[in-house]
Enzyme design. Structure first.
Site, PDB file in Angstrom:
ATOM      1  N   THR A   1     -82.675 -20.484 -39.627  1.00 44.63           N
ATOM      2  CA  THR A   1     -81.505 -20.142 -39.293  1.00 44.63           C
ATOM      3  C   THR A   1     -80.780 -19.841 -40.667  1.00 44.63           C
ATOM      4  OG1 THR A   1     -79.341 -20.957 -38.582  1.00 44.63           O
ATOM      5  CG2 THR A   1     -81.102 -22.492 -39.172  1.00 44.63           C
ATOM      6  N   ASP A   2     -79.893 -19.086 -40.644  1.00 49.72           N
ATOM      7  CA  ASP A   2     -78.832 -18.755 -41.960  1.00 49.72           C
ATOM      8  C   ASP A   2     -78.005 -19.909 -42.076  1.00 49.72           C
ATOM      9  OD1 ASP A   2     -77.200 -18.492 -39.876  1.00 49.72           O
ATOM     10  OD2 ASP A   2     -76.446 -16.861 -40.226  1.00 49.72           O
ATOM     11  N   GLU A   3     -77.882 -20.852 -41.125  1.00 47.42           N
ATOM     12  CA  GLU A   3     -77.148 -21.957 -41.480  1.00 47.42           C
ATOM     13  C   GLU A   3     -77.660 -22.981 -42.629  1.00 47.42           C
ATOM     14  OE1 GLU A   3     -75.244 -24.148 -38.361  1.00 47.42           O
ATOM     15  OE2 GLU A   3     -75.208 -22.139 -37.062  1.00 47.42           O
TER      16      GLU A   3
ATOM     17  N   TYR B   1     -77.436 -30.424 -37.615  1.00 44.46           N
ATOM     18  CA  TYR B   1     -78.556 -29.572 -37.109  1.00 44.46           C
ATOM     19  C   TYR B   1     -78.780 -28.549 -38.262  1.00 44.46           C
ATOM     20  CZ  TYR B   1     -79.850 -24.668 -35.736  1.00 44.46           C
ATOM     21  OH  TYR B   1     -80.607 -23.590 -35.704  1.00 44.46           O
TER      22      TYR B   1
ATOM     23  N   LYS C   1     -82.704 -28.311 -39.715  1.00 44.64           N
ATOM     24  CA  LYS C   1     -83.375 -27.002 -40.057  1.00 44.64           C
ATOM     25  C   LYS C   1     -83.830 -27.053 -41.359  1.00 44.64           C
ATOM     26  CE  LYS C   1     -84.463 -24.306 -37.261  1.00 44.64           C
ATOM     27  NZ  LYS C   1     -85.663 -24.301 -36.343  1.00 44.64           N
TER      28      LYS C   1
ATOM     29  N   PRO D   1     -61.713 -21.806 -25.293  1.00 44.21           N
ATOM     30  CA  PRO D   1     -61.458 -22.580 -26.377  1.00 44.21           C
ATOM     31  C   PRO D   1     -61.991 -22.135 -27.762  1.00 44.21           C
ATOM     32  CG  PRO D   1     -63.625 -23.425 -25.192  1.00 44.21           C
ATOM     33  CD  PRO D   1     -63.204 -22.201 -24.722  1.00 44.21           C
TER      34      PRO D   1
HETATM   35  P1  NAD Z   1     -82.920 -23.084 -27.550  1.00 45.14           P
HETATM   36  O1  NAD Z   1     -82.250 -24.345 -27.287  1.00 45.14           O
HETATM   37  O2  NAD Z   1     -82.357 -21.960 -26.240  1.00 45.14           O
HETATM   38  O3  NAD Z   1     -84.328 -23.207 -26.865  1.00 45.14           O
HETATM   39  C1  NAD Z   1     -84.990 -24.362 -27.827  1.00 45.14           C
HETATM   40  C2  NAD Z   1     -86.128 -24.867 -27.155  1.00 45.14           C
HETATM   41  O4  NAD Z   1     -87.072 -25.456 -27.946  1.00 45.14           O
HETATM   42  C3  NAD Z   1     -85.922 -25.282 -25.717  1.00 45.14           C
HETATM   43  O5  NAD Z   1     -86.375 -24.907 -24.558  1.00 45.14           O
HETATM   44  C4  NAD Z   1     -86.286 -26.795 -25.911  1.00 45.14           C
HETATM   45  O6  NAD Z   1     -86.703 -27.480 -24.831  1.00 45.14           O
HETATM   46  C5  NAD Z   1     -87.573 -26.928 -26.944  1.00 45.14           C
HETATM   47  N1  NAD Z   1     -87.568 -27.934 -27.771  1.00 45.14           N
HETATM   48  C6  NAD Z   1     -86.762 -28.518 -28.540  1.00 45.14           C
HETATM   49  N2  NAD Z   1     -87.129 -29.745 -28.931  1.00 45.14           N
HETATM   50  C7  NAD Z   1     -88.488 -29.859 -28.818  1.00 45.14           C
HETATM   51  C8  NAD Z   1     -89.614 -30.545 -28.965  1.00 45.14           C
HETATM   52  N3  NAD Z   1     -89.315 -31.717 -29.655  1.00 45.14           N
HETATM   53  N4  NAD Z   1     -90.770 -30.356 -28.485  1.00 45.14           N
HETATM   54  C9  NAD Z   1     -90.872 -29.275 -27.760  1.00 45.14           C
HETATM   55  N5  NAD Z   1     -89.983 -28.378 -27.415  1.00 45.14           N
HETATM   56  C10 NAD Z   1     -88.565 -28.485 -28.077  1.00 45.14           C
HETATM   57  O7  NAD Z   1     -82.879 -22.337 -28.619  1.00 45.14           O
HETATM   58  P2  NAD Z   1     -82.792 -20.912 -29.519  1.00 45.14           P
HETATM   59  O8  NAD Z   1     -81.488 -20.396 -29.701  1.00 45.14           O
HETATM   60  O9  NAD Z   1     -83.931 -20.167 -28.625  1.00 45.14           O
HETATM   61  O10 NAD Z   1     -83.588 -21.232 -30.695  1.00 45.14           O
HETATM   62  C11 NAD Z   1     -84.834 -21.169 -31.096  1.00 45.14           C
HETATM   63  C12 NAD Z   1     -85.006 -21.282 -32.671  1.00 45.14           C
HETATM   64  O11 NAD Z   1     -84.456 -20.221 -33.302  1.00 45.14           O
HETATM   65  C13 NAD Z   1     -84.560 -22.439 -33.080  1.00 45.14           C
HETATM   66  O12 NAD Z   1     -85.508 -23.010 -34.018  1.00 45.14           O
HETATM   67  C14 NAD Z   1     -83.225 -22.249 -33.867  1.00 45.14           C
HETATM   68  O13 NAD Z   1     -82.903 -23.216 -34.733  1.00 45.14           O
HETATM   69  C15 NAD Z   1     -83.558 -20.657 -34.344  1.00 45.14           C
HETATM   70  N6  NAD Z   1     -82.604 -19.921 -34.471  1.00 45.14           N
HETATM   71  C16 NAD Z   1     -81.574 -19.766 -33.401  1.00 45.14           C
HETATM   72  C17 NAD Z   1     -80.663 -19.041 -33.517  1.00 45.14           C
HETATM   73  C18 NAD Z   1     -79.477 -18.750 -32.313  1.00 45.14           C
HETATM   74  O14 NAD Z   1     -78.478 -18.057 -32.824  1.00 45.14           O
HETATM   75  N7  NAD Z   1     -79.667 -19.046 -31.415  1.00 45.14           N
HETATM   76  C19 NAD Z   1     -80.338 -18.113 -34.684  1.00 45.14           C
HETATM   77  C20 NAD Z   1     -81.254 -18.388 -35.813  1.00 45.14           C
HETATM   78  C21 NAD Z   1     -82.450 -19.319 -35.725  1.00 45.14           C
HETATM   79  O1  DAU Z   2     -76.269 -19.036 -37.412  1.00 43.02           O
HETATM   80  C1  DAU Z   2     -77.271 -19.005 -36.822  1.00 43.02           C
HETATM   81  C2  DAU Z   2     -77.068 -20.334 -35.643  1.00 43.02           C
HETATM   82  O2  DAU Z   2     -76.034 -19.515 -34.536  1.00 43.02           O
HETATM   83  C3  DAU Z   2     -78.145 -20.912 -35.091  1.00 43.02           C
HETATM   84  O3  DAU Z   2     -78.911 -21.479 -35.943  1.00 43.02           O
HETATM   85  C4  DAU Z   2     -77.767 -21.864 -34.028  1.00 43.02           C
HETATM   86  O4  DAU Z   2     -78.786 -22.329 -33.446  1.00 43.02           O
HETATM   87  C5  DAU Z   2     -76.690 -21.362 -33.157  1.00 43.02           C
HETATM   88  O5  DAU Z   2     -76.311 -22.209 -32.137  1.00 43.02           O
HETATM   89  C6  DAU Z   2     -75.776 -20.498 -33.570  1.00 43.02           C
HETATM   90  O6  DAU Z   2     -74.692 -21.438 -34.233  1.00 43.02           O
HETATM   91  P1  DAU Z   2     -73.239 -21.560 -34.381  1.00 43.02           P
HETATM   92  O7  DAU Z   2     -72.840 -22.646 -34.575  1.00 43.02           O
HETATM   93  O8  DAU Z   2     -72.698 -20.382 -35.262  1.00 43.02           O
HETATM   94  O9  DAU Z   2     -73.125 -20.735 -32.853  1.00 43.02           O
HETATM   95  P2  DAU Z   2     -71.753 -21.389 -31.580  1.00 43.02           P
HETATM   96  O10 DAU Z   2     -72.156 -20.157 -30.567  1.00 43.02           O
HETATM   97  O11 DAU Z   2     -71.911 -22.923 -31.385  1.00 43.02           O
HETATM   98  O12 DAU Z   2     -70.645 -21.064 -32.410  1.00 43.02           O
HETATM   99  C7  DAU Z   2     -70.318 -19.791 -32.772  1.00 43.02           C
HETATM  100  C8  DAU Z   2     -68.857 -19.949 -33.277  1.00 43.02           C
HETATM  101  O13 DAU Z   2     -67.777 -19.868 -32.422  1.00 43.02           O
HETATM  102  C9  DAU Z   2     -68.843 -20.947 -34.137  1.00 43.02           C
HETATM  103  O14 DAU Z   2     -67.763 -20.636 -35.512  1.00 43.02           O
HETATM  104  C10 DAU Z   2     -67.873 -22.009 -33.457  1.00 43.02           C
HETATM  105  C11 DAU Z   2     -66.968 -21.277 -32.437  1.00 43.02           C
HETATM  106  N1  DAU Z   2     -67.001 -21.680 -31.084  1.00 43.02           N
HETATM  107  C12 DAU Z   2     -67.883 -21.995 -30.486  1.00 43.02           C
HETATM  108  C13 DAU Z   2     -67.733 -22.524 -29.103  1.00 43.02           C
HETATM  109  C14 DAU Z   2     -68.943 -23.152 -28.408  1.00 43.02           C
HETATM  110  C15 DAU Z   2     -65.701 -21.568 -30.669  1.00 43.02           C
HETATM  111  O15 DAU Z   2     -64.440 -21.193 -31.406  1.00 43.02           O
HETATM  112  N2  DAU Z   2     -65.712 -21.906 -29.483  1.00 43.02           N
HETATM  113  C16 DAU Z   2     -66.613 -22.637 -28.610  1.00 43.02           C
HETATM  114  O16 DAU Z   2     -66.386 -22.899 -27.443  1.00 43.02           O
END
Ligand code: NAD
Ligand code: DAU
Length: 361
Positions: free
Chosen positions: A139-141, A164, A168, A219
């Site tokens: 992730t970019d985080e 988190y 990562k 929210p």
């Molecule tokens: P998600 O939470 O939807 O899915 C993650 C999956 O991983 C789930 O099915 C969960 O059961 C599985 N998992 C978690 N811990 C595990 C473990 N210990 N053993 C086996 N399985 C396990 O997440 P996502 O949004 O699909 O993200 C997938 C990947 O991409 C993550 O590594 C996340 O850090 C990365 N990522 C997500 C985003 C985003 O915006 N969602 C952006 C950049 C990177």
């Molecule tokens: O940047 C990549 C990341 O993006 C991934 O690595 C993470 O897995 C993914 O969850 C996401 O993280 P964020 O924290 O950016 O996503 P989230 O959807 O939780 O929140 C997006 C933004 O919105 C953040 O600034 C918090 C805000 N937010 C979130 C929720 C859930 C709100 O204002 N209200 C809300 O109810």
């Protein structure tokens, strides 16, 4: 963009393939190639296999990566040519409430996987060994928080600020160390915020849609001025498949769609789309409610994707507005799925991530 896999890749192990992005990767591999897909997932609260369905080339391995023995056995069973590691606990707010599982899944889980994969890779015959890749999806985080200007790139120093992102970042460092120390051929990608169908409804975009449809307060954390760089999930999958199959070993690639928006802009856009689609007594934006900010809330993320564009020819195919409209339509057509997911997970939509002082695991 369709999947072009080299002939050396016949068996792919996707971890986290029951999740949002991993599921999109699995579907693409099944639909656009003839390979065997092994899907290692613990099947946690955010998991669902509806989008994949029954498929003879899809093999679910229900394993928790924090279990070293089960992980090693799964790798032996899958016997992969390519590993795409997406499994992780992924929600920042949950990591504030309960950081322990983020360390066991994301840090220990990646360590166990690396050890099992290393042992597998070392025993492969020369031809398979030289074509093998371990692709770590991050992730970019991990880069921390930006002020008003500048973008993250592959040379940005790591500065994770949430449990988190720290977990990562730790996993990224383990992957790099296994490359430098043991020679494991790895590729890393660091992507910005994804959105699209099948995302567990606790992340911003589905939360807003569901709250608005229910007529409940939407929210908006803090002043709503935090910026995220949004990318449609299928564009991320394109980038992942390019990096996994054509990325240079030991190299990392930043992925982002130049889709910077403040949270307030995103929320207002969703409300405007809902106004066009559903009748309500007042504009949906009237439901937007500023709430207490997320502890340690990163202010701004933005990605410079020049490297993956120049070296691997990646380009996002979807505009933010078009993909957001499609996503809103998808959620409106899948309200029942969202209700089922919430019910199954035991989370019913209440605010998460404010329990920083409670010290729960
Ligand atoms: P998600 O939470 O939807 O899915 C993650 C999956 O991983 C789930 O099915 C969960 O059961 C599985 N998992 C978690 N811990 C595990 C473990 N210990 N053993 C086996 N399985 C396990 O997440 P996502 O949004 O699909 O993200 C997938 C990947 O991409 C993550 O590594 C996340 O850090 C990365 N990522 C997500 C985003 C985003 O915006 N969602 C952006 C950049 C990177
Ligand atoms: O940047 C990549 C990341 O993006 C991934 O690595 C993470 O897995 C993914 O969850 C996401 O993280 P964020 O924290 O950016 O996503 P989230 O959807 O939780 O929140 C997006 C933004 O919105 C953040 O600034 C918090 C805000 N937010 C979130 C929720 C859930 C709100 O204002 N209200 C809300 O109810």
């Amino acid at each position: 963009m369709s999947v072009l896999l080299p002939g050396s890749i016949q068996r792919v192990l996707v971890t986290g393939g029951a999740g949002f992005i991993g599921g999109a990767v699995v579907r693409r591999l099944l639909n656009e190639s003839q390979i065997q897909v092994f899907n290692l997932d613990k099947c946690g609260y955010a998991s669902d296999l509806t989008s994949i369905g029954e498929h003879e080339r899809h093999h679910l391995l229900r394993v928790d990566l924090s279990d070293a023995e089960a992980t090693a056995a799964a790798i032996r069973q899958a016997d992969p040519d390519l590993v795409m590691h997406l499994a992780a606990e992924s929600h920042v707010d949950r990591s504030i409430d309960g950081p322990g599982v983020f360390v066991s899944s994301n840090v220990l889980g990646t360590f166990n996987l690396l050890q099992a994969v290393r042992s597998h890779w070392e025993q492969l015959p020369t031809e398979r060994q030289s074509a093998f890749r371990f692709h770590h999806i991050s992730t970019d985080e991990v880069f921390g928080s930006l002020e008003e200007h500048g973008r993250f790139s592959e040379t940005t120093a790591y500065d994770p600020r949430s449990p988190y992102s720290a977990s990562k970042a730790a996993s990224d460092h383990l992957v790099s160390a296994w490359h430098h120390t043991y020679g494991l051929p790895v590729v890393l990608t660091n992507c910005s915020n994804n959105f699209g169908p099948w995302q567990f409804p606790e992340k911003l975009i589905p939360v807003v849609i569901l709250k608005a449809v229910a007529g409940e307060p939407i929210p908006l954390y803090g002043d709503g001025g935090n910026v995220r760089d949004w990318l449609y999930v299928e564009d991320h999958v394109d980038a992942l498949l390019l990096a996994a199959t054509r990325g240079e070993s030991g190299r990392s690639y930043c992925v982002g769609g130049s889709g910077e928006r403040t949270n307030k802009q995103v929320v207002e856009s969703i409300c405007a789309l809902l106004d066009q689609r559903r009748q309500s007594s007042a504009p949906h934006a009237a439901l937007i409610t500023p709430v207490t900010d997320r502890p340690g809330h990163d202010r701004r993320y933005a990605i410079d994707p020049s490297r993956i564009q120049a070296e691997l020819g990646w380009q996002p195919q979807h505009s933010f507005d078009q993909a957001l409209a499609q996503t809103v339509d998808w959620y409106l057509a899948h309200l029942e799925w969202c209700a089922e997911m919430r019910q199954r997970s035991g989370w019913s939509g209440e605010r998460q991530g404010l329990k920083a002082g409670h010290h729960s695991q």
